[in-house]
Write an enzyme that holds these catalytic residues in place. Structure first.
Site, PDB file in Angstrom:
ATOM      1  N   PHE A 118     -49.696  16.921   2.444  1.00  0.00           N
ATOM      2  CA  PHE A 118     -49.412  18.102   1.625  1.00  0.00           C
ATOM      3  C   PHE A 118     -48.953  17.654   0.235  1.00  0.00           C
ATOM      4  CE2 PHE A 118     -46.906  21.763   0.286  1.00  0.00           C
ATOM      5  CZ  PHE A 118     -47.721  22.817   0.654  1.00  0.00           C
ATOM      6  N   ASP A 143     -42.134  15.243   8.087  1.00  0.00           N
ATOM      7  CA  ASP A 143     -42.230  16.607   7.598  1.00  0.00           C
ATOM      8  C   ASP A 143     -42.792  17.447   8.744  1.00  0.00           C
ATOM      9  OD1 ASP A 143     -42.824  19.051   6.432  1.00  0.00           O
ATOM     10  OD2 ASP A 143     -43.201  18.133   4.480  1.00  0.00           O
ATOM     11  N   TYR A 149     -40.277  29.240   6.982  1.00  0.00           N
ATOM     12  CA  TYR A 149     -41.028  30.478   6.702  1.00  0.00           C
ATOM     13  C   TYR A 149     -42.444  30.479   7.278  1.00  0.00           C
ATOM     14  CZ  TYR A 149     -42.440  27.514   2.726  1.00  0.00           C
ATOM     15  OH  TYR A 149     -42.872  26.473   1.956  1.00  0.00           O
ATOM     16  N   LYS A 150     -42.824  29.403   7.955  1.00  0.00           N
ATOM     17  CA  LYS A 150     -44.167  29.365   8.546  1.00  0.00           C
ATOM     18  C   LYS A 150     -44.073  29.882   9.989  1.00  0.00           C
ATOM     19  CE  LYS A 150     -45.705  26.002   5.204  1.00  0.00           C
ATOM     20  NZ  LYS A 150     -45.876  24.600   4.807  1.00  0.00           N
ATOM     21  N   ARG A 171     -58.946  27.962   6.701  1.00  0.00           N
ATOM     22  CA  ARG A 171     -57.897  27.635   7.661  1.00  0.00           C
ATOM     23  C   ARG A 171     -57.577  28.863   8.498  1.00  0.00           C
ATOM     24  NH1 ARG A 171     -52.364  25.025   5.576  1.00  0.00           N
ATOM     25  NH2 ARG A 171     -52.269  27.104   4.702  1.00  0.00           N
TER      26      ARG A 171
HETATM   27  C1  PLP Z   1     -45.471  24.221   3.582  1.00  0.00           C
HETATM   28  C2  PLP Z   1     -45.159  22.793   3.374  1.00  0.00           C
HETATM   29  C3  PLP Z   1     -44.230  22.383   2.407  1.00  0.00           C
HETATM   30  C4  PLP Z   1     -43.583  23.405   1.516  1.00  0.00           C
HETATM   31  O1  PLP Z   1     -42.554  22.898   0.755  1.00  0.00           O
HETATM   32  P1  PLP Z   1     -41.637  23.872  -0.085  1.00  0.00           P
HETATM   33  O2  PLP Z   1     -40.652  22.994  -0.712  1.00  0.00           O
HETATM   34  O3  PLP Z   1     -41.081  24.888   0.844  1.00  0.00           O
HETATM   35  O4  PLP Z   1     -42.507  24.560  -1.090  1.00  0.00           O
HETATM   36  C5  PLP Z   1     -43.953  21.033   2.305  1.00  0.00           C
HETATM   37  N1  PLP Z   1     -44.577  20.127   3.079  1.00  0.00           N
HETATM   38  C6  PLP Z   1     -45.481  20.493   4.020  1.00  0.00           C
HETATM   39  C7  PLP Z   1     -46.122  19.462   4.876  1.00  0.00           C
HETATM   40  C8  PLP Z   1     -45.805  21.830   4.178  1.00  0.00           C
HETATM   41  O5  PLP Z   1     -46.702  22.202   5.083  1.00  0.00           O
END
Ligand code: PLP
Length: 442
Positions: free
Chosen positions: A150, A227, A252-253, A402
């Site tokens: 990501f 992560d 939030y996911k 997705r």
């Molecule tokens: C959704 C996601 C993020 C989001 O990071 P934010 O700091 O909340 O914007 C980070 N890393 C991964 C792997 C994600 O899927």
């Protein structure tokens, strides 16, 4: 294909269970309805606010649905906590980051109380823990991460490498499959301080073996920072059992905490006192309200906090966790496996002839709760699905659609209908009416 061997136990236990046809034949909508009727998590959908029943929402891996209890729960905190209690409410708000962190630790992360706290965003937590880990490995100058990970994770590590004169060593995972341990192993040596990886890959959904990665990194003296953003709340996680040292992730996911709800961070208890984070804020300070002269971090996980948490957003994680706890992470996983398999079966039967290819690992055990489908027109197909077919999913470059299937509220019939409408969009080429230009948010 759903086979007895990999079909979740809870979904085969019922003798009345419909037999799915071979992979080349698509399951019927009637079979989808039967799977819904037999779904032990089916009733939990009612615990979410579904304001538009005609929309098929397959993007809960980006922003989870609103739990029905959340608006009133938050209204109470606004009216009573803030409106009436005013500053006095800090008496109980003050420990929510670690109290809700404990709930997360024990219910969904397989960690011990005192090892998890809600704080900041995933990006910021990643930065804080990465710096802490690098400082704990003096003399080592390399950080290893996945070139396909990501973006925020990659950017933060690239930035850190530049700021500190480190080597940013990228491993290249295959686009549609998990990073192989051999490939990771080849990138490790005794200069590596830190390895950062996502448990579930945001694009392909590929799921890594945490215990194996931890063991491999440890053999080289490196720390691993996980992560968990795309895994937490959807795949069972056992931070203790897998010997994990550090982790961060979103709420939030699949955790349904709402837009911008604070992230979490995990630091294994034994490491806490030896690690120092770079943001010396007062929320990490011993005797915070003594307003002492010098920064002296507390011993516990709170030392990784920085400043005042967003209380309202943090509170929203609680009603969301209520639903997850009722379901149980293992039942969530069982249904995720079945939903994913169901979607892949439909994609194979209906979409391959329209140029769609599964861009995720085929084995359901090797995925989280979303799949990706590759098609050269994925972006315009995604727009046509939303505008004309009431199907919300998302697009990720270079050519992936997705499909997220959060088990708490996704029905088999929704997956069936979405795939059916996707087939129509491809067959009619109705996507050709849409612009190639990407919108600001995809
Ligand atoms: C959704 C996601 C993020 C989001 O990071 P934010 O700091 O909340 O914007 C980070 N890393 C991964 C792997 C994600 O899927």
């Amino acid at each position: 294909m759903i086979t007895p061997a990999d079909t979740p136990r809870s979904l085969v236990a019922d003798a009345a269970r419909p037999q799915l046809p071979p992979a080349s034949l698509a399951p019927s909508r009637r079979q989808a309805a039967q799977l819904d009727a037999a779904d032990p998590l089916g009733p939990l959908r009612a615990q979410f606010q579904i304001s538009d029943p005609d929309t098929i929402y397959l993007d809960g891996n980006s922003l989870g649905r609103l739990p029905a209890a959340t608006p009133l729960f938050l209204a109470d905190i606004v009216n009573d906590g803030w409106g009436k209690g005013l500053v006095r409410s800090w008496d109980h708000w003050i420990d929510w980051a670690s109290r809700i962190g404990d709930r997360l630790a024990t219910q969904v992360l397989g960690a011990r109380p005192g090892e998890v706290a809600l704080s900041d965003s995933t990006s910021v937590n990643l930065y804080k823990l990465a710096v802490a880990a690098l400082d704990a490995r003096p003399g080592r100058g390399t950080v290893v991460f996945d070139a396909q990970d990501f973006p925020t994770d990659r950017y933060i590590l690239q930035g850190l490498a530049e700021q500190r004169g480190l080597t940013a060593r990228q491993v290249h995972s295959p686009m549609d499959a998990p990073l192989g341990l051999d490939r990771l192993g080849a990138a490790l040596d005794d200069d590596v301080a830190l390895v950062v990886l996502s448990l579930v890959h945001y694009r392909s959904g590929a799921l890594l073996d945490m215990a194996a990665v931890n063991e491999l990194a440890r053999a080289h003296g490196a720390l691993v920072l996980w992560d968990l953003s795309h895994g937490v709340g959807s795949v069972p996680i056992d931070l203790s059992g897998t010997g994990s040292d550090l982790a961060v992730g979103c709420t939030y996911k699949y955790l349904n905490g709402g837009p911008g709800s604070p992230a979490f961070l995990y630091v294994r208890r034994e490491l806490q006192t030896t690690l120092r984070q770079p943001v010396w804020g007062w929320y990490g300070q011993r005797d915070q309200f003594h307003f002492g002269d010098a920064y002296q971090p507390v011993d516990g996980v709170e030392r990784f906090l920085a400043g005042t948490p967003p209380v309202l957003s943090m509170a929203a994680v609680e009603p969301a966790l209520d639903v997850i706890e009722q379901a149980g992470v293992h039942r969530i996983r069982d249904k995720a496996l079945a939903l994913g398999d169901f979607a892949v079966q439909l994609a194979d039967a209906w979409l391959a002839e329209h140029g769609v290819r599964l861009a995720s690992p085929r084995g359901p055990e090797q995925r989280g709760s979303h799949i990706s489908l590759a098609h050269p027109e994925a972006w315009r197909v995604c727009r046509a699905l939303a505008a004309e077919a009431g199907v919300v999913c998302d697009y990720r470059g270079p050519d992936r659609l997705r499909i997220g299937m959060p088990p708490l509220y996704t029905r088999f019939t929704e997956v069936w209908d979405a795939m059916d409408r996707l087939r129509d969009v491809l067959a009619d080429r109705s996507y050709e009416r849409y612009s190639h230009a990407l919108t600001r948010v995809t």
